[in-house]
Scaffold this motif. Structure first.
Motif, mmCIF file in Angstrom:
data_model
loop_
_atom_site.group_PDB
_atom_site.id
_atom_site.type_symbol
_atom_site.label_atom_id
_atom_site.label_comp_id
_atom_site.label_asym_id
_atom_site.label_seq_id
_atom_site.Cartn_x
_atom_site.Cartn_y
_atom_site.Cartn_z
ATOM 1 N N ARG A 4 -2.541 -3.564 7.667
ATOM 2 C CA ARG A 4 -3.881 -4.085 7.399
ATOM 3 C C ARG A 4 -4.765 -3.920 8.630
ATOM 4 O O ARG A 4 -4.600 -4.623 9.629
ATOM 5 C CB ARG A 4 -3.815 -5.553 6.988
ATOM 6 N N GLY A 16 -11.035 -5.420 6.800
ATOM 7 C CA GLY A 16 -11.623 -5.382 5.482
ATOM 8 C C GLY A 16 -12.906 -6.172 5.392
ATOM 9 O O GLY A 16 -13.493 -6.568 6.417
ATOM 10 N N CYS A 35 0.827 -1.199 0.000
ATOM 11 C CA CYS A 35 0.000 0.000 0.000
ATOM 12 C C CYS A 35 0.861 1.247 0.000
ATOM 13 O O CYS A 35 2.046 1.211 0.236
ATOM 14 C CB CYS A 35 -0.866 0.038 1.238
ATOM 15 N N ILE A 47 -12.395 -8.209 -0.653
ATOM 16 C CA ILE A 47 -12.083 -9.485 -1.306
ATOM 17 C C ILE A 47 -13.368 -10.123 -1.799
ATOM 18 O O ILE A 47 -14.384 -10.136 -1.084
ATOM 19 C CB ILE A 47 -11.393 -10.455 -0.316
ATOM 20 N N ILE A 59 -8.854 -9.062 -5.135
ATOM 21 C CA ILE A 59 -8.697 -8.290 -3.904
ATOM 22 C C ILE A 59 -8.264 -6.867 -4.239
ATOM 23 O O ILE A 59 -7.424 -6.638 -5.109
ATOM 24 C CB ILE A 59 -7.681 -8.999 -2.967
ATOM 25 N N ASP A 60 -8.862 -5.960 -3.529
ATOM 26 C CA ASP A 60 -8.554 -4.535 -3.716
ATOM 27 C C ASP A 60 -8.299 -3.932 -2.341
ATOM 28 O O ASP A 60 -8.623 -4.529 -1.305
ATOM 29 C CB ASP A 60 -9.746 -3.834 -4.394
ATOM 30 N N HIS A 61 -7.713 -2.775 -2.326
ATOM 31 C CA HIS A 61 -7.479 -2.122 -1.039
ATOM 32 C C HIS A 61 -7.654 -0.618 -1.167
ATOM 33 O O HIS A 61 -7.611 -0.066 -2.270
ATOM 34 C CB HIS A 61 -6.075 -2.429 -0.497
ATOM 35 N N CYS A 76 -4.944 0.534 6.155
ATOM 36 C CA CYS A 76 -5.321 -0.027 4.866
ATOM 37 C C CYS A 76 -6.486 -0.983 5.081
ATOM 38 O O CYS A 76 -6.528 -1.721 6.068
ATOM 39 C CB CYS A 76 -4.117 -0.760 4.263
ATOM 40 N N GLY A 89 -3.997 -6.635 -2.153
ATOM 41 C CA GLY A 89 -4.282 -6.453 -0.733
ATOM 42 C C GLY A 89 -3.319 -5.522 -0.035
ATOM 43 O O GLY A 89 -2.454 -4.897 -0.649
ATOM 44 N N CYS A 90 -3.486 -5.429 1.261
ATOM 45 C CA CYS A 90 -2.660 -4.563 2.100
ATOM 46 C C CYS A 90 -1.435 -5.324 2.583
ATOM 47 O O CYS A 90 -1.467 -6.543 2.756
ATOM 48 C CB CYS A 90 -3.445 -4.121 3.338
ATOM 49 N N GLU A 113 -9.166 -3.833 3.068
ATOM 50 C CA GLU A 113 -9.254 -4.704 1.896
ATOM 51 C C GLU A 113 -10.709 -4.997 1.522
ATOM 52 O O GLU A 113 -11.604 -4.934 2.373
ATOM 53 C CB GLU A 113 -8.545 -6.045 2.180
#
Lengths: 667, 325
Positions: free
Chosen positions: B54, B57, B15, B286, B272-274, B282, B48-49, B284
């Motif tokens: 993290r 999420g 990130c 998923i 997966i996005d963040h 951060c 992902g983070c 996430e």
């Protein structure tokens, strides 16, 4: 309307109001307006109420941790997402909270319960956790119901009080429910609990307990009453002995009942575990009229986790039992007299071999204690230990041969009075003197003197017994033989005396009788030695087991530690002296400490070891446990190492022994 | 679910680059159940983070039996959630959970960080209303106390059309509003319904290949210490090619760390996005299609009673494993 949980059985709920008059059970004390809520058939998964004693017993199991005797326990769970609903869990079906929560409290409109790892790292520690996890435990002898948390739970005052009040309102024993803090950290939190959450301490629980099971099992023998002084001499191995106090030592007997509570690591209990004989404590046993009525009679003694029993049997029954249960003869590795070099602990074992093979290769020449010390020295920095070296049993055998002592022993056994125990003891004591009086080989003495002078700056050394028949997986031989210190002096007298004293202890009557009981050939046993610097003015000493000895399942991993200030013994404490008895949850976040009993040699509120010292010891125990596991714990069952340690004068931890822990042989 | 990335992937995806806190992908969060009008081909799915940042999420997971949304975001990272890499071979890593020591011990509401200092235990945060669009039916969730948990267990299964864009939006909570996007993955099918693990041997795993052009990855998880005593865990993140390999070097470390209970495993195809949140955190999002094979470990027998154990062994019913007599 109260709901009873019957999920697995898929039965209809057994509905009952608090004021219902239904149900036939009358065991609803201490509350007066309660009725049983669980149906008499089927197996409940849990219940939101406990209306009577029968309800409790249908949900309860032995607690995972049996450090306080005579307990039954049902786990509780408050789901704060689901209207803070309380469930008393059937703890036989669901030994851990997660198993219940993941089945019944996950999905179907409720948040998903995550995997066990996430559950464990959240639900005991997070301030905004979903569940309040605990247990209601019944301690039979003080006759109290208590609410307890896992010792590593970091619940705050509000969480504890909330769960306590819900349990109080949902159980027939609510008016008499107490909160029992299970660790030092929870004791601190409990100081701020409101008045409607009354507390009972571990000491108060123990004060109300008269029965302490130490080594479980059943045995038959002749019931006798003896003072602790009277058992210093030979006692017949078919006796079940009631003792006024805890003796320092006792020869092989069929069972033991002491009038004082013991520590699990007390010498008498270690012996009982080794021998597989039942051992228990019962306050006032020596004067107990029921026991006195059986004095001199043949009896069967059963020591169970929650209760004990004794009944008269006939002599023929007892004989038949003995014939069916006498121990199988043990075979020890033959003496290896091919090695005469004095070897350092650090170089004793062959690093090219597996640990098991490396130990096997050295025990016959250097004995169990020295060999395990050599193995431990290979672990590395996690285990601080003293520098040490070993004397192989070659020199013992040479001493016995040179002075005709093997032959002298053989001749002694042909004495017509040898079979009489007291005569045999006298003859063995004379023989010990012969071993000590015989001159030490000057070549050997020079070797030892040179080693001590060169490698240890001529400081005082401790010569510690290490036979090829002790500290083994099958037989610990704990406490059978002597160790002695020796100072370096120009003529070597003190060191010579120390060595010969250790050698002679092979023949002390108690060791002989113990070996005889196990069918060990006496002339197969040789004495090697572990030699390390002595400790002066040590701050503390102790014994530690690398597993939770109160939890045979392994679900509540912890180290069991007995610690005492200075040089006061933890295994043979003076009369009236208590030690710090600790369960140390080293692997749990925050490393919680549970003081089962406390030393009375430190000021009230003080402890023998600091948190930092416990953590360093825990790190060493963890490393030792893992290192020896392939040798002694590969079968997957209960496994632990039995260690001894010191906190030296300058505050350093040193682990000075590790051997396999015998466990519960009579189980 | 704990999600971890290999060191290489971390290097690529850590990130701190783009900030999705203000919807960097262009979604406006205003659509119905069509992903907010987001065109799948234009969706930027950024991985992902890093575990050090993290904070939590959301996951939409479709398994064999049901589909759920589950989420929680804290105000910081729980120190012990930052795992230590023990060994990485190929696509697989063994991680260890640390257990730091604080002296004096921490008070309730605190936790010990990895430097041995007591810090406040991170509390979960109210993110306001959280919506997910692009699913078969839109999801709109409010936080549930305690723990500001978000969940929806009423989804149809599968809850999406593979390849569709999924858009998660948060609004009105502790942090600035965020919008995250993933793509609904193809349904995953296992190559074998039973995984047989043999100490000392590599373990090969296979699964159905994805549609062409898919940007998914496949994560393998193994839980063979079901009673949780071991601090070791294994995670493999494979490229979605239909097969992967767990090297014996990693498998053996996991097995040696402890075997209890009934082994379990999961294979998850995911995107997966963040988005960056708060001060250095951060979050996430998923979307995964997961399957749960039966797992066996050669030489090890889980049990609930003695009858299930081979001769010479008895069942430790608490740990659910056969042990030598």
């Amino acid at each position: 309307m109260k709901r009873v949980v019957w999920f697995a059985a898929a039965l209809m709920a057994c509905n009952s109001d608090k004021d219902s008059t239904g149900g036939e059970d009358t065991s609803t004390e201490p509350g007066s307006s309660w009725d049983c809520v669980l149906a008499e058939v089927g197996t409940p998964d849990g219940s939101d109420q406990i209306g009577c004693r029968d309800d409790f017993e249908r949900l309860a199991s032995d607690p995972l941790d049996a450090s306080i005797p005579g307990a039954e326990s049902t786990k509780t769970i408050v789901d704060r997402v689901n209207d803070s609903e309380l469930v008393f869990i059937n703890s036989e079906l669901y030994p851990i909270h997660y198993e219940y929560a993941s089945v019944f409290l996950s999905g179907n409109g409720l948040p998903i319960v995550p995997d066990l790892g996430s559950f464990n790292t959240t639900e005991y520690y997070s301030p905004d956790r979903r569940f309040l996890l605990g247990a209601v435990t019944w301690y039979a002898e003080p006759g109290v119901y208590v609410y307890e948390l896992a010792p590593y739970d970091t619940a705050d005052v509000d969480m504890i009080a909330d769960a306590f009040r819900r349990i109080m309102a949902s159980s027939y024993f609510g008016d008499e429910l107490l909160f029992h803090p299970t660790s030092s950290a929870i004791e601190e939190v409990a100081k701020s609990l409101p008045d409607d959450v009354p507390i009972i301490t571990t000491d108060e629980l123990f004060a109300g307990i008269t029965y302490q099971p130490l080594n479980l099992g059943t045995s038959m023998g002749q019931l006798t009453f003896r003072t602790s002084n009277e058992v210093e001499d030979y006692v017949n191995y078919r006796e079940i002995v009631v003792l006024d106090e805890i003796p320092n030592d006792i020869s092989v007997v069929a069972g033991t009942i002491t009038g004082e509570f013991q520590t699990p690591l007390a010498h008498i209990n270690v012996l009982a575990q080794n021998r597989g004989t039942p051992n228990m404590a019962l306050r006032g046993a020596y004067e107990d009229s029921a026991l006195r009525a059986l004095e001199g009679k043949w009896v069967e003694l059963t020591v169970d986790a929650l209760d004990w029993s004794i009944r008269e049997v006939t002599e023929s029954e007892a004989d038949a039992w003995w014939n069916a249960n006498r121990p199988e003869p043990l075979t020890v590795r033959p003496m290896d007299t091919s090695v005469s070099d004095l070897l350092d602990c650090a170089t004793l074992l062959d690093p090219e071999l597996s640990l098991e093979d490396a130990i096997d290769a050295r025990v016959s020449a250097f004995g169990g204690k020295m060999t395990h010390m050599g193995a431990m020295s290979m672990i590395g920095d996690d285990v601080p230990m003293p520098r040490c070296f070993g004397i192989p049993l070659y020199w013992y055998d040479q001493h016995m041969q040179t002075h005709g002592l093997w032959d002298a022993y053989q001749a002694m056994t042909e004495d017509p009075d040898w079979i009489e125990p007291s005569t045999r003891a006298d003859l063995l004591k004379d023989f010990m003197q012969q071993v000590e009086d015989a001159e030490l080989d000057p070549v050997f003495l020079a070797l030892v003197m040179d080693k001590v002078e060169t490698d240890f700056d001529s400081i005082k050394m401790r010569f510690r017994s290490s036979t090829n028949a002790e500290d083994l997986g099958s037989f610990s031989g704990a406490g059978l033989y002597d160790s002695k210190s020796g100072s370096w002096d120009t003529d070597g007298d003190d060191i010579s005396d120390a060595i010969k004293t250790v050698w002679a202890s092979v023949w002390n009557p108690r060791a002989w009788e113990e070996r005889e009981y196990w069918g060990i050939s006496h002339t197969d046993v040789g004495m090697a030695m572990l030699v390390n610097p002595t400790y002066d003015d040590e701050q503390a000493n102790g014994v530690a087991i690398t597993a939770n000895i109160f939890d045979s399942s392994g679900l509540e991993p912890a180290f069991y530690i007995n610690a005492q200030v200075g040089e006061e013994s933890v295994v043979l404490p003076d009369e009236g002296v208590t030690t710090d008895q600790i369960l140390y949850y080293y692997d749990a976040p925050g490393q919680p400490v549970v003081y089962i009993r406390r030393s009375n040699l430190v000021d009230e509120g003080e402890t023998v070891m600091s948190n930092a010292e416990l953590y360093e010891l825990g790190s060493a125990l963890s490393a030792i446990h893992a290192y020896f596991q392939p040798v002694y714990g590969s079968g997957g069952g209960f496994y632990a190492m039995d260690t001894e340690f010191k906190i030296t004068e300058d505050g350093r931890l040193e682990v000075k022994q590790a051997r396999p822990y015998p466990g519960w042989q009579s189980d | 679910m704990r999600t971890l990335w290999t060191a290489a992937f971390l290097a690529l995806m850590a990130c701190g680059g783009d900030d999705k806190g203000d919807d960097s992908s262009g979604g406006d969060g205003g659509g119905g159940d069509d992903g907010g009008g987001v065109v799948p081909a234009e969706v930027s799915v950024d991985g992902g983070c890093a575990q050090e940042v993290r904070w939590g999420g959301f996951v939409v997971d479709a398994s064999e039996d049901y589909a759920v949304v589950d989420g929680q975001v804290l105000e910081a990272v729980v120190p012990t959630a930052v795992l230590t890499e023990i060994i990485t071979v190929g696509d697989c890593t063994i991680w260890r959970r640390e257990n730091p020591f604080c002296d004096p011990s921490c008070d309730p509401g605190e936790t010990c960080d990895l430097s041995g200092t007591c810090v406040p235990y991170p509390e979960s945060q109210d993110l306001g209303q959280v919506g997910i669009e692009g699913l078969s039916s839109a999801v709109d969730m409010a936080p549930v106390e305690p723990g500001n948990t978000y969940f929806d267990t009423s989804l149809s299964n599968p809850p999406w059309t593979p390849g569709d864009a999924l858009t998660l939006t948060t609004e009105g909570g502790a942090f600035e509003s965020s919008t995250l996007h993933t793509l609904a993955p193809d349904e995953l099918a296992l190559g074998a319904s039973t995984w047989e693990l043999t100490p000392g041997q590599d373990f090969g795993v296979s699964w159905s290949a994805p549609s062409s052009g898919a940007t998914t990855e496949v994560v393998l998880e193994l839980r063979i210490d079901q009673h949780g005593a071991t601090p070791a865990s294994l995670e493999c993140v494979f490229p979605d090619t239909g097969s992967g390999n767990v090297a014996s070097d990693t498998l053996d470390v996991l097995i040696d760390a402890g075997l209890t209970g009934f082994p379990a495993g999961a294979l998850k195809r995911r995107t997966i996005d963040h988005a960056n949140i708060g001060s250095g955190g951060c979050m996430e999002f998923i979307a995964s299609s997961s399957r749960h094979p039966h797992v066996e470990v050669r030489g090890y027998t889980p049990c609930r009673s003695d009858e299930e154990c081979p001769e010479g062994q008895t069942c430790n019913e608490e740990l659910e494993r056969c042990e030598d007599l």
